[in-house]
Design a protein around this motif. Structure first.
Motif, PDB file in Angstrom:
ATOM      1  N   SER A  50       0.836  -1.208   0.000  1.00 51.64           N
ATOM      2  CA  SER A  50       0.000   0.000   0.000  1.00 51.64           C
ATOM      3  C   SER A  50       0.864   1.249   0.000  1.00 51.64           C
ATOM      4  CB  SER A  50      -0.937   0.020   1.214  1.00 51.64           C
ATOM      5  OG  SER A  50      -0.208   0.216   2.417  1.00 51.64           O
ATOM      6  N   THR A 110       0.161   5.378   1.051  1.00 48.30           N
ATOM      7  CA  THR A 110      -0.751   6.419   1.510  1.00 48.30           C
ATOM      8  C   THR A 110      -0.058   7.775   1.379  1.00 48.30           C
ATOM      9  OG1 THR A 110      -0.061   6.199   3.825  1.00 48.30           O
ATOM     10  CG2 THR A 110      -1.970   4.910   3.112  1.00 48.30           C
ATOM     11  N   THR A 152      -3.601   4.434  -5.564  1.00 51.56           N
ATOM     12  CA  THR A 152      -3.881   3.278  -6.416  1.00 51.56           C
ATOM     13  C   THR A 152      -2.675   3.005  -7.311  1.00 51.56           C
ATOM     14  OG1 THR A 152      -6.239   3.793  -6.474  1.00 51.56           O
ATOM     15  CG2 THR A 152      -5.392   2.365  -8.211  1.00 51.56           C
ATOM     16  N   ARG A 153      -2.287   1.742  -7.362  1.00 50.42           N
ATOM     17  CA  ARG A 153      -1.159   1.371  -8.210  1.00 50.42           C
ATOM     18  C   ARG A 153      -1.558   1.437  -9.683  1.00 50.42           C
ATOM     19  NH1 ARG A 153      -0.294  -3.480  -6.508  1.00 50.42           N
ATOM     20  NH2 ARG A 153       1.580  -3.201  -5.223  1.00 50.42           N
ATOM     21  N   TRP A 180       2.203   5.023  -8.575  1.00 45.55           N
ATOM     22  CA  TRP A 180       0.879   5.046  -7.983  1.00 45.55           C
ATOM     23  C   TRP A 180       0.267   6.429  -8.188  1.00 45.55           C
ATOM     24  CZ3 TRP A 180      -0.785   1.160  -4.005  1.00 45.55           C
ATOM     25  CH2 TRP A 180       0.089   0.057  -3.935  1.00 45.55           C
ATOM     26  N   VAL A 201      -3.035   9.218  -6.624  1.00 43.52           N
ATOM     27  CA  VAL A 201      -4.069   9.501  -5.636  1.00 43.52           C
ATOM     28  C   VAL A 201      -4.748  10.819  -5.994  1.00 43.52           C
ATOM     29  CG1 VAL A 201      -2.519  10.715  -4.039  1.00 43.52           C
ATOM     30  CG2 VAL A 201      -4.603   9.633  -3.168  1.00 43.52           C
ATOM     31  N   GLN A 222      -7.189  10.304 -14.211  1.00 47.50           N
ATOM     32  CA  GLN A 222      -6.636   9.362 -13.246  1.00 47.50           C
ATOM     33  C   GLN A 222      -6.418   7.989 -13.886  1.00 47.50           C
ATOM     34  OE1 GLN A 222      -8.691   9.778  -9.560  1.00 47.50           O
ATOM     35  NE2 GLN A 222      -7.418   8.321  -8.455  1.00 47.50           N
ATOM     36  N   THR A 223      -7.029   7.777 -15.046  1.00 47.14           N
ATOM     37  CA  THR A 223      -6.853   6.524 -15.780  1.00 47.14           C
ATOM     38  C   THR A 223      -5.678   6.660 -16.731  1.00 47.14           C
ATOM     39  OG1 THR A 223      -9.230   6.085 -15.694  1.00 47.14           O
ATOM     40  CG2 THR A 223      -7.949   4.876 -17.329  1.00 47.14           C
TER      41      THR A 223
END
Length: 430
Positions: free
Chosen positions: A276, A278, A285-286, A302, A304, A343-344
């Motif tokens: 994970s 944070t 998200t990876r 990652w 966020v 984000q994609t």
């Protein structure tokens, strides 16, 4: 507004044929007012004859100009019968409403080249006047010849208050000629009644002329993503199973802010997984990792959400915590702040000593790399944002590359590889 994208002239990829209406607006500076014709093949020709001693202007409507859209056409001028053979003639985009006007485009430099140029006016020096207009010669254009064919593009800002004028040698790769330009005397394109191809002739450039418009397209403007490395951290070998980058910068707040966390880590002997990440307490998200299973070393990226509505919307710094399946890892971290991004991911790529990825138009690629040992080295074809050695036994490199037209890029490690791993992600505009 007419559905778009659309095209005037020969068909381009994925475009329909829709021809702008009207005969155009001229200022009386012509012996023969310009006439627009469309052939069976779809080619569009503007023909006319300028009046001796007159600064002739003409605008032919091609679309309804709107904020957040871009307009492109290719033209081939036939100026050989003009008195100056087009050495002072101008072709570009025209914005007009009543007697107010603004033209931006390419104009002959008086010799054999083309300059980027603007001319505009408002009463008493408006459209119907022959002189008194405001002119701005921006110097030699990046692309274009007096004989053409020439590609030009107008990109209107999202709020309609400014524009970008671009040229291209091939209709694919574009160069900014003017950026952040105000369409004076208009404060916003919403005040423009007529928009399209524009001509402006010098009073010494009298005679017959014609211009072939091969393509015109009206599309949603591509707004490039904005990505910047805002903080970095190097962690020596840890006794526990976490690596914490304390108080790392997240950059300025923004409604659409995203934070990308680029990570490289090494245990040196035993396999581990990064379970994970944070960011200020928000769970990331990876997007990609070089090795999908437990590995001795790895490179990962990652993301966020750090924009409006997120738990870290107001935070400009905080802890970045990496939690692993077990202890004993060293690593490097780079935090990237992005706006205007989806984000994609557009795509991802992995490799050992190199990785190849395709950057979408207006997008950017991020690279994360890990190598065992203390040897030096760098990544090619990208901007290195962080290159650090941790505990003398691991090197982490983090880099990026933006591309307005979009392109494929391969980055390769220049040093001596030892168990190296590389991961890349292509960020696309929202």
């Amino acid at each position: 507004m007419t559905a778009a994208p659309y095209l005037l002239g020969r068909k381009g990829p994925g475009a329909a044929v829709i021809v702008g209406g009207g005969s155009g607006d001229s200022d009386g500076g012509f012996v023969e007012p310009p006439v627009v014709t469309v052939t069976a093949a779809g080619d569009v020709t503007v023909k006319g004859k300028t009046k001796a001693g007159s600064f002739g202007k003409f605008v032919y409507p091609l679309a309804t100009i709107a904020a957040g859209r871009q307009y492109t056409f290719r033209y081939t001028p036939q100026f050989s019968q003009l008195a100056q053979q087009g050495k002072l003639a101008m072709v570009g985009f025209g914005l007009k409403s009543n007697n107010d006007f603004h033209i931006v485009g390419l104009r002959g430099d008086g010799s054999t080249g083309l300059n980027k140029y603007k001319v505009y006016g408002t009463p008493p020096n408006g459209w119907n006047a022959q002189t008194g207009h405001t002119t701005s010669d921006g110097g030699a254009a990046a692309h274009g010849t007096q004989g053409g064919p020439n590609w030009i593009r107008l990109v209107v800002s999202a709020d309609g208050t400014t524009y970008k004028f671009q040229t291209s040698a091939d209709g694919s790769t574009w160069s900014d000629e003017y950026a952040g330009a105000v369409p004076s005397p208009f404060s916003n394109v919403s005040g423009v009644a007529t928009f399209g191809i524009a001509l402006w002739f010098n009073n010494a450039d009298a005679g017959p002329f014609s211009i072939l418009i091969d393509q015109f397209a009206d599309e949603v403007a591509i707004v490039p993503v904005s990505v910047a490395a805002v903080s970095t951290y190097t962690a020596p070998e840890q006794a526990g199973s976490t690596i914490t980058g304390a108080g790392m910068s997240f950059g300025a707040t923004a409604a659409d802010r995203l934070l990308y966390i680029s990570v490289a880590y090494d245990h040196f002997s035993n396999t581990r997984t990064l379970d994970s990440v944070t960011v200020g307490g928000a769970v990331a998200t990876r997007l990609v990792r070089a090795q999908g299973l437990a590995a001795v070393r790895n490179a990962e990226i990652w993301v966020v959400d750090a924009g409006s509505g997120s738990s870290i919307a107001s935070a400009t710094s905080g802890n970045v915590v990496l939690t692993f399946s077990s202890n004993g890892l060293a690593g490097t971290i780079t935090v990237y702040r992005a706006t205007g991004a989806s984000q994609t991911a557009s795509s991802t790529a992995t490799g050992t000593t190199s990785a190849t990825i395709t950057i979408p138009p207006g997008g950017e690629a991020l690279f994360a790399f890990c190598n065992n040992g203390s040897g030096t080295g760098s990544l090619s074809n990208i901007t290195e944002d962080y290159n650090s050695n941790s505990s003398t036994d691991m090197r982490g490199i983090h880099g990026s590359k933006a591309s307005t037209p979009g392109e494929s890029v391969t980055s390769t490690f220049s040093g001596t590889a030892s168990g190296s791993q590389m991961a890349a992600v292509a960020i696309q505009p929202a």
